[in-house]
Design a protein around this motif. Structure first.
Motif, PDB file in Angstrom:
ATOM      1  N   SER A  23       0.826  -1.214   0.000  1.00 48.73           N
ATOM      2  CA  SER A  23       0.000   0.000   0.000  1.00 48.73           C
ATOM      3  C   SER A  23       0.858   1.261   0.000  1.00 48.73           C
ATOM      4  N   ILE A  24       1.957   1.257   0.754  1.00 48.43           N
ATOM      5  CA  ILE A  24       2.851   2.410   0.771  1.00 48.43           C
ATOM      6  C   ILE A  24       3.590   2.539  -0.561  1.00 48.43           C
ATOM      7  N   LEU A  25       3.944   1.419  -1.148  1.00 48.92           N
ATOM      8  CA  LEU A  25       4.572   1.447  -2.473  1.00 48.92           C
ATOM      9  C   LEU A  25       3.614   2.036  -3.503  1.00 48.92           C
ATOM     10  N   ASN A  26       2.344   1.649  -3.438  1.00 47.84           N
ATOM     11  CA  ASN A  26       1.353   2.178  -4.374  1.00 47.84           C
ATOM     12  C   ASN A  26       1.176   3.684  -4.197  1.00 47.84           C
ATOM     13  N   LYS A  27       1.099   4.122  -2.951  1.00 45.30           N
ATOM     14  CA  LYS A  27       0.947   5.549  -2.679  1.00 45.30           C
ATOM     15  C   LYS A  27       2.143   6.335  -3.209  1.00 45.30           C
ATOM     16  N   THR A  28       3.343   5.787  -3.007  1.00 46.00           N
ATOM     17  CA  THR A  28       4.551   6.464  -3.486  1.00 46.00           C
ATOM     18  C   THR A  28       4.601   6.494  -5.003  1.00 46.00           C
ATOM     19  N   ALA A  29       4.207   5.398  -5.636  1.00 46.54           N
ATOM     20  CA  ALA A  29       4.186   5.355  -7.103  1.00 46.54           C
ATOM     21  C   ALA A  29       3.224   6.388  -7.659  1.00 46.54           C
ATOM     22  N   SER A  30       2.086   6.556  -7.007  1.00 44.74           N
ATOM     23  CA  SER A  30       1.111   7.553  -7.441  1.00 44.74           C
ATOM     24  C   SER A  30       1.634   8.971  -7.217  1.00 44.74           C
ATOM     25  N   ASP A  31       2.209   9.209  -6.041  1.00 47.42           N
ATOM     26  CA  ASP A  31       2.735  10.544  -5.733  1.00 47.42           C
ATOM     27  C   ASP A  31       3.920  10.926  -6.605  1.00 47.42           C
ATOM     28  N   CYS A  32       4.631   9.933  -7.107  1.00 45.49           N
ATOM     29  CA  CYS A  32       5.800  10.175  -7.962  1.00 45.49           C
ATOM     30  C   CYS A  32       5.537   9.694  -9.384  1.00 45.49           C
ATOM     31  N   SER A  33       4.301   9.803  -9.827  1.00 49.09           N
ATOM     32  CA  SER A  33       3.931   9.317 -11.151  1.00 49.09           C
ATOM     33  C   SER A  33       4.781   9.964 -12.236  1.00 49.09           C
ATOM     34  N   LEU A  34       4.996   9.235 -13.296  1.00 47.17           N
ATOM     35  CA  LEU A  34       5.909   9.645 -14.371  1.00 47.17           C
ATOM     36  C   LEU A  34       5.674  11.068 -14.861  1.00 47.17           C
ATOM     37  N   PRO A  35       4.427  11.487 -15.170  1.00 46.98           N
ATOM     38  CA  PRO A  35       4.264  12.837 -15.715  1.00 46.98           C
ATOM     39  C   PRO A  35       4.345  13.953 -14.687  1.00 46.98           C
ATOM     40  N   LEU A  36       4.295  13.624 -13.378  1.00 45.70           N
ATOM     41  CA  LEU A  36       4.191  14.668 -12.368  1.00 45.70           C
ATOM     42  C   LEU A  36       5.355  14.763 -11.396  1.00 45.70           C
ATOM     43  N   ALA A  37       6.198  13.759 -11.339  1.00 42.90           N
ATOM     44  CA  ALA A  37       7.196  13.659 -10.265  1.00 42.90           C
ATOM     45  C   ALA A  37       8.029  14.930 -10.102  1.00 42.90           C
ATOM     46  N   SER A  38       8.540  15.466 -11.192  1.00 42.14           N
ATOM     47  CA  SER A  38       9.405  16.644 -11.072  1.00 42.14           C
ATOM     48  C   SER A  38       8.613  17.899 -10.723  1.00 42.14           C
ATOM     49  N   LEU A  39       7.326  17.927 -11.067  1.00 39.73           N
ATOM     50  CA  LEU A  39       6.505  19.108 -10.801  1.00 39.73           C
ATOM     51  C   LEU A  39       6.052  19.177  -9.348  1.00 39.73           C
ATOM     52  N   VAL A  40       5.861  18.022  -8.727  1.00 40.83           N
ATOM     53  CA  VAL A  40       5.413  17.984  -7.328  1.00 40.83           C
ATOM     54  C   VAL A  40       6.479  17.366  -6.429  1.00 40.83           C
ATOM     55  N   GLY A  41       7.693  17.276  -6.934  1.00 39.26           N
ATOM     56  CA  GLY A  41       8.756  16.618  -6.185  1.00 39.26           C
ATOM     57  C   GLY A  41       9.016  17.240  -4.833  1.00 39.26           C
ATOM     58  N   ASN A  42       9.069  18.547  -4.780  1.00 33.78           N
ATOM     59  CA  ASN A  42       9.411  19.245  -3.539  1.00 33.78           C
ATOM     60  C   ASN A  42       8.367  19.048  -2.456  1.00 33.78           C
ATOM     61  N   ILE A  70      10.248  -1.524  -8.573  1.00 28.21           N
ATOM     62  CA  ILE A  70       8.838  -1.751  -8.255  1.00 28.21           C
ATOM     63  C   ILE A  70       8.022  -0.478  -8.470  1.00 28.21           C
ATOM     64  N   LEU A  71       8.544   0.648  -8.022  1.00 23.04           N
ATOM     65  CA  LEU A  71       7.832   1.917  -8.207  1.00 23.04           C
ATOM     66  C   LEU A  71       7.650   2.223  -9.696  1.00 23.04           C
ATOM     67  N   ALA A  72       8.717   2.033 -10.482  1.00 24.47           N
ATOM     68  CA  ALA A  72       8.625   2.297 -11.916  1.00 24.47           C
ATOM     69  C   ALA A  72       7.611   1.377 -12.579  1.00 24.47           C
ATOM     70  N   SER A  73       7.543   0.133 -12.117  1.00 24.83           N
ATOM     71  CA  SER A  73       6.596  -0.822 -12.705  1.00 24.83           C
ATOM     72  C   SER A  73       5.155  -0.456 -12.386  1.00 24.83           C
ATOM     73  N   ARG A  74       4.967   0.403 -11.393  1.00 25.61           N
ATOM     74  CA  ARG A  74       3.621   0.838 -11.015  1.00 25.61           C
ATOM     75  C   ARG A  74       3.317   2.256 -11.485  1.00 25.61           C
ATOM     76  N   GLY A  75       4.103   2.750 -12.427  1.00 30.31           N
ATOM     77  CA  GLY A  75       3.823   4.037 -13.051  1.00 30.31           C
ATOM     78  C   GLY A  75       4.612   5.206 -12.530  1.00 30.31           C
ATOM     79  N   ALA A  76       5.570   4.956 -11.617  1.00 32.30           N
ATOM     80  CA  ALA A  76       6.354   6.059 -11.067  1.00 32.30           C
ATOM     81  C   ALA A  76       7.499   6.445 -11.997  1.00 32.30           C
ATOM     82  N   ASN A  77       8.014   7.625 -11.788  1.00 30.16           N
ATOM     83  CA  ASN A  77       9.165   8.105 -12.546  1.00 30.16           C
ATOM     84  C   ASN A  77      10.418   7.378 -12.058  1.00 30.16           C
ATOM     85  N   SER A  78      11.146   6.768 -12.959  1.00 26.81           N
ATOM     86  CA  SER A  78      12.320   5.978 -12.574  1.00 26.81           C
ATOM     87  C   SER A  78      13.499   6.844 -12.148  1.00 26.81           C
TER      88      SER A  78
END
Length: 470
Positions: A106-125, A167-175
């Motif tokens: 569940s924490i991995l999923n939340k992190t993958a969503s929060d760091c999703s590929l199109p948004l990670a750098s925009l909401v990184g801070n 694992i995060l990248a496989s769930r849609g996160a920015n690698s």
């Protein structure tokens, strides 16, 4: 029924042809981009300063810059947008990290969503990096549940860190999360902290006091009247000081600064807390602590506003040339990243002070109608977006894709600093709080309040595409 649905179409010649081709290529589907007004919840003085900022307070947090286009024509309409969905797949793991990752799924999923590929750098801070840091603490705690060690050895840390990113990248996160957040596998090792095992830690630290302070953190008090933060610091000091009497580690402090040792020991303390708290409780605690930290500084990079100073130095009334120069400068700031409402106050104060030092003494924010939201990334139809200062997440829905919530959607005027504001500004002071939100003239209609907006990621992706191609 949604409070507001916006269906827009672009009719420009070159850009319009491209977008018509894109729509045709997608099976002629006419998908609607929604901008949904959701219920407003007042943001109280949650993430505020514990001390007045010092001279280096406004240095940007270490994060890769996010380039985000600002459309030149706010009156132009846009085509329907398609939802953004994560590209998921089975990760390839090293096979050398002895952890059942499904236990922290569940924490991995939340992190993958929060760091999703199109948004990670925009909401990184504000979102991605705080959540990723929390994940690493929780992973350390879970890893250590079957051993006496609170940290990982270097080799194991490398393998497990690699698996986490996979694992995060496989769930849609920015690698590229490690680069965005300036995090390495060594963050899992405890670094130069001299105490890394459970038994010695619990003999050295008042664990009952620590657990009581951090098991339930009050988001409305922690940033200004902290309880958990000083408890973590006290524990870190205790285990770092013990180093001086440990004969087998007597040379470590000679090689590492005391600040580095303290920071490493705070990570060890967080690992111990993760062992004792549920993953959700630990995540809530770490995210609140991170929110207190990030809201103390303005993360934006400000170049020297030479042209603005030249155009605005001696004005006392609205000036087209001054406002034009100011708007051009702010348009560049708007390409950097999404920030919180409290960060916007810090950024407006910082930029205003830069202008004052250059000789601009008139409140040009007021003369040129500059709002707090103008300091953050611009969203749909030039709508500025300020994130909540409370910990927030990127939401994922099977129908709409990724989305996030914005606060302060009303036109709150940017505060012009007093001559002493840089040295005395404190969002914890009773007299310094977020400006009151204006009452919307339509707030009584349909039970909606204009204080919070939820934006779809597809709208942001459109801006990137349109700027590159038009």
């Amino acid at each position: 029924m949604d409070c507001l649905q916006i269906i827009t179409r672009h009719k420009g010649s070159l850009c319009g042809q491209f977008f018509l081709f894109t729509i045709w290529l997608s099976s002629f589907q006419d998908v609607v981009g929604l901008l949904t007004l959701v219920e407003y919840s007042h943001v109280s003085s949650t993430t505020e300063l514990a001390k007045p900022p010092n001279t280096d307070l406004f240095e940007p947090i270490e994060i890769s810059p996010a380039v985000f286009p600002h459309l030149p024509s706010p009156t132009e309409s846009f085509p329907p947008m398609y939802p953004s969905f994560p590209a998921t797949y089975e990760p390839v793991l090293t096979g050398k990290c002895p952890v059942n990752f499904s236990a922290i799924s569940s924490i991995l999923n939340k992190t993958a969503s929060d760091c999703s590929l199109p948004l990670a750098s925009l909401v990184g801070n504000v979102i991605c990096c705080p959540q990723f840091s929390s994940l690493l603490h929780i992973f350390q705690g879970y890893y250590s549940t079957n051993s006496d060690k609170l940290v990982l050895q270097d080799g194991m840390a490398n393998d497990c860190f690699s698996d986490i990113i996979s694992i995060l990248a496989s769930r849609g996160a920015n690698s590229t999360i490690p680069t965005i957040c300036s995090v390495k596998s060594s963050n899992l090792t405890g670094g130069s902290c001299p105490i890394k095992d459970v038994s010695t830690f619990e003999k050295t630290v008042n664990t009952s006091k620590l657990l009581e302070a951090c098991s339930t953190v009050d988001p409305l008090k922690e940033c200004c009247r902290p309880v958990c933060r000083p408890a973590i610091m006290d524990a870190a000091v205790q285990i770092s000081v013990r180093h001086s009497v440990m004969s087998d580690n007597k040379n470590i402090l000679g090689e590492t600064s005391h600040v580095d040792v303290l920071n490493d020991c705070k990570g060890v303390v967080s690992s111990w807390l993760s062992r004792k708290l549920s993953s959700d409780a630990a995540n809530t605690t770490f995210r609140i602590l991170s929110a207190c930290k990030v809201n103390k500084v303005c993360p934006l990079n400000f170049s020297q506003p030479t042209d603005v100073i030249k155009a605005c130095r001696n004005i006392a009334a609205p000036s087209p040339s001054c406002c034009s120069s100011l708007n051009t400068y702010i348009a560049g700031i708007q390409k950097q990243m999404l920030i919180t409402n409290r960060q916007a106050i810090m950024c407006a104060t910082m930029f205003g002070s830069m202008l004052q030092k250059g000789g601009v003494m008139t409140n040009i924010y007021e003369l040129c109608d500059v709002d707090l939201k103008d300091f953050s990334l611009q969203a749909y139809g030039q709508q500025g977006c300020l994130l909540r200062s409370l910990p927030a997440d990127v939401d994922f829905d099977n129908s709409t894709g990724f989305s996030f919530t914005c606060d302060l959607s009303d036109n709150i005027a940017a505060p012009w600093p007093s001559s002493t504001s840089i040295s005395s500004l404190s969002l914890c002071a009773p007299e310094m709080s977020l400006p009151a939100l204006p009452t919307s003239q339509t707030s009584g209609n349909s039970g909606c309040d204009g204080g919070r907006l939820k934006f779809l990621v597809s709208i942001f992706l459109f801006f990137v595409l349109s700027t590159l191609l038009c």
